[in-house]
Design an enzyme around this catalytic site. Structure first.
Site, PDB file in Angstrom:
ATOM      1  NE  ARG A 171      -2.882   0.353   3.387  1.00  0.00           N
ATOM      2  CZ  ARG A 171      -2.358   0.961   4.468  1.00  0.00           C
ATOM      3  NH1 ARG A 171      -2.029   2.227   4.427  1.00  0.00           N
ATOM      4  NH2 ARG A 171      -2.181   0.291   5.587  1.00  0.00           N
TER       5      ARG A 171
ATOM      6  CE1 TYR B  39     -16.583   9.253 -16.178  1.00  0.00           C
ATOM      7  CE2 TYR B  39     -16.155   9.382 -13.831  1.00  0.00           C
ATOM      8  CZ  TYR B  39     -16.482   8.648 -14.947  1.00  0.00           C
ATOM      9  OH  TYR B  39     -16.710   7.306 -14.825  1.00  0.00           O
TER      10      TYR B  39
ATOM     11  CG  ASP C 128     -10.130  14.138 -15.333  1.00  0.00           C
ATOM     12  OD1 ASP C 128      -9.419  13.521 -16.148  1.00  0.00           O
ATOM     13  OD2 ASP C 128     -11.124  13.635 -14.787  1.00  0.00           O
TER      14      ASP C 128
ATOM     15  CE  LYS D 245     -12.846   5.846 -18.322  1.00  0.00           C
ATOM     16  NZ  LYS D 245     -13.176   7.110 -17.682  1.00  0.00           N
TER      17      LYS D 245
HETATM   18  C1  LIG Z   1     -13.589   7.576 -16.432  1.00  0.00           C
HETATM   19  C2  LIG Z   1     -13.225   8.916 -15.979  1.00  0.00           C
HETATM   20  C3  LIG Z   1     -12.963   9.181 -14.627  1.00  0.00           C
HETATM   21  C4  LIG Z   1     -13.109   8.136 -13.543  1.00  0.00           C
HETATM   22  O1  LIG Z   1     -12.219   7.090 -13.706  1.00  0.00           O
HETATM   23  P1  LIG Z   1     -12.471   5.571 -13.217  1.00  0.00           P
HETATM   24  O2  LIG Z   1     -11.189   4.928 -13.595  1.00  0.00           O
HETATM   25  O3  LIG Z   1     -13.664   5.058 -13.938  1.00  0.00           O
HETATM   26  O4  LIG Z   1     -12.696   5.628 -11.762  1.00  0.00           O
HETATM   27  C5  LIG Z   1     -12.582  10.463 -14.288  1.00  0.00           C
HETATM   28  N1  LIG Z   1     -12.486  11.436 -15.213  1.00  0.00           N
HETATM   29  C6  LIG Z   1     -12.737  11.215 -16.513  1.00  0.00           C
HETATM   30  C7  LIG Z   1     -12.614  12.325 -17.485  1.00  0.00           C
HETATM   31  C8  LIG Z   1     -13.116   9.954 -16.942  1.00  0.00           C
HETATM   32  O5  LIG Z   1     -13.391   9.752 -18.235  1.00  0.00           O
END
Ligand SMILES: *Cc1c(COP(=O)(O)O)cnc(C)c1O
Length: 393
Positions: free
Chosen positions: A58, A111, A183, A208
């Site tokens: 961790r 998101y 983000d 992604k």
């Molecule tokens: C999918 C996504 C998230 C969240 O990510 P997870 O891996 O599903 O928890 C946050 N921001 C954006 C822009 C995303 O597309």
């Protein structure tokens, strides 16, 4: 090998700084929860930080640290903090920068869950938020309050493909001493480097583009400074939203082909966007690579490519959207994005269905809006798939 002065693709393959004594060509999976010390003295040194030996997964693990170092280098940051998911990264940043009484400013089409958790969970800690269109700098200036402690951007924003001027927002924020987090999931460091544009923290859902194969959920935070790194790493460790070594291995493997995957996907995306733009059943198309995008020039300046995400509006609203969803054959009807396969989804009935009608309107999510995450299939097959589904609309 030191990859500091190497090109992006060389970094994708060789960064991370891991050396295996047996000469393994890739960083192995250290599937262990704990690490044994050589002696009581060595254990003490690991805990005090005098030795960089490992203690407990961790807190740190060679497979995970290799991935953290790699993404940090790609983003030109101080250090990376891997998390169990993108949402874990979002929440670690919220928890790190916002204490009771603090206020957050963010984009109204971030998101969905990044906004939903802020509006449902954080008010109980007396944390407030204002969601605006951050592509409009006047709105950003007006939303800032004396107690604003974080500006949280997403650009391009999901699913309206609105582009925020990251450099300009950072300038406004920093004049008031407010840190900015971006983000960067939609772009990945290949297309956009928020820290170079002035941001303090960047985060990813590595689920992604970074992993890119739709087989892992994972997140990452990269900070510009050591102070933010230490603060956010401690949150990750104490909250326990750490990554698993196997997850790190899978993500590091996917990351190696990031640039060639995106090159191919964005070639396809531009062709699909051009095809849709001239289609009589399509009202509008939003893609940063189209001259018709209202922020085409900003996108060219801020991003080194137009990416693989686009949205379009069908004439005929909700029912047209549903008909299209039910008739595509090659594209998968699925949420998520950034994988090698083309995905199609309908935010009004899926990802953003929880927003009120008014919030949807404010965020620019109309009933006929369809979002595409373009993959690396053959372009002829992608266009043919759109064509045969649009005929039925
Ligand atoms: C999918 C996504 C998230 C969240 O990510 P997870 O891996 O599903 O928890 C946050 N921001 C954006 C822009 C995303 O597309």
């Amino acid at each position: 090998m030191d990859t500091k002065n190497k090109g992006f693709n060389s970094k994708l393959i060789h960064a991370g700084g891991f050396h295996d004594r047996l000469g393994s060509a890739v960083t192995p999976i250290y599937q262990t929860s704990t690490f044994s010390f050589e002696s009581a003295e060595h254990g003490a040194q690991c805990f005090s930080g005098e030795s960089d030996g490992y203690i407990y997964t961790r807190l740190g693990n060679p497979t995970i640290i290799d991935l953290e170092n790699t993404v940090a280098e790609l983003e030109n940051g101080f250090g990376g903090i891997a998390t169990s998911s993108g949402m874990a990264a979002v929440n670690a940043v919220y928890l790190g920068f916002l204490s009771a009484g603090a206020h957050l400013v963010s984009h109204n089409a971030v998101y969905g869950p990044s906004r939903a958790v802020m509006e449902s969970l954080y008010p109980k800690f007396n944390i407030k938020s204002t969601y605006i269109d951050t592509t409009d700098l006047e709105q950003v200036k007006n939303a800032i309050r004396p107690e604003t402690r974080l500006i949280f951007l997403e650009s391009p924003a999901n699913p309206t493909i609105g582009i925020t001027d990251i450099h300009a927002v950072c300038k406004i924020a920093h004049e008031k001493g407010i840190p900015v987090c971006v983000d960067n999931t939609f772009c990945s460091p290949y297309l956009q480097k928020p820290l170079d544009l002035g941001a303090d923290v960047v985060l990813h859902s590595m689920t992604k583009f970074i992993n890119g194969h739709a087989d892992i959920v994972a997140g990452m935070i990269v900070t510009k400074t050591k102070e933010h790194y230490k603060m956010l790493r401690s949150i990750m460790i104490n909250v326990g939203c750490n990554m698993d070594p196997h997850q790190a291995f899978m993500t590091r493997r996917g990351l190696k082909t990031l640039a060639i995957r995106i090159d191919r996907a964005q070639q396809n995306a531009l062709k699909v966007a051009e095809y849709l733009e001239q289609h009589p059943k399509v009202e509008w198309v939003k893609y940063p690579g189209l001259k018709s995008h209202p922020q085409y020039e900003l996108a060219k300046k801020q991003m080194s490519g137009s990416g693989a995400m686009l949205s379009f509006g069908l004439k005929g609203g909700l029912s047209a959207g549903k008909t299209m969803m039910n008739n595509v054959k090659l594209a998968l009807l699925a949420v998520s994005l950034g994988g090698i396969e083309t995905l199609i989804q309908h935010p009004a009935s899926m990802t953003h269905s929880k927003l009120t009608k008014e919030a949807k309107e404010k965020a620019g999510i109309s009933d006929g809006l369809v979002r595409l995450s373009i993959g690396i299939e053959d372009i002829e097959d992608l266009i043919e798939d759109m064509e045969q589904a649009l005929v039925k609309v």
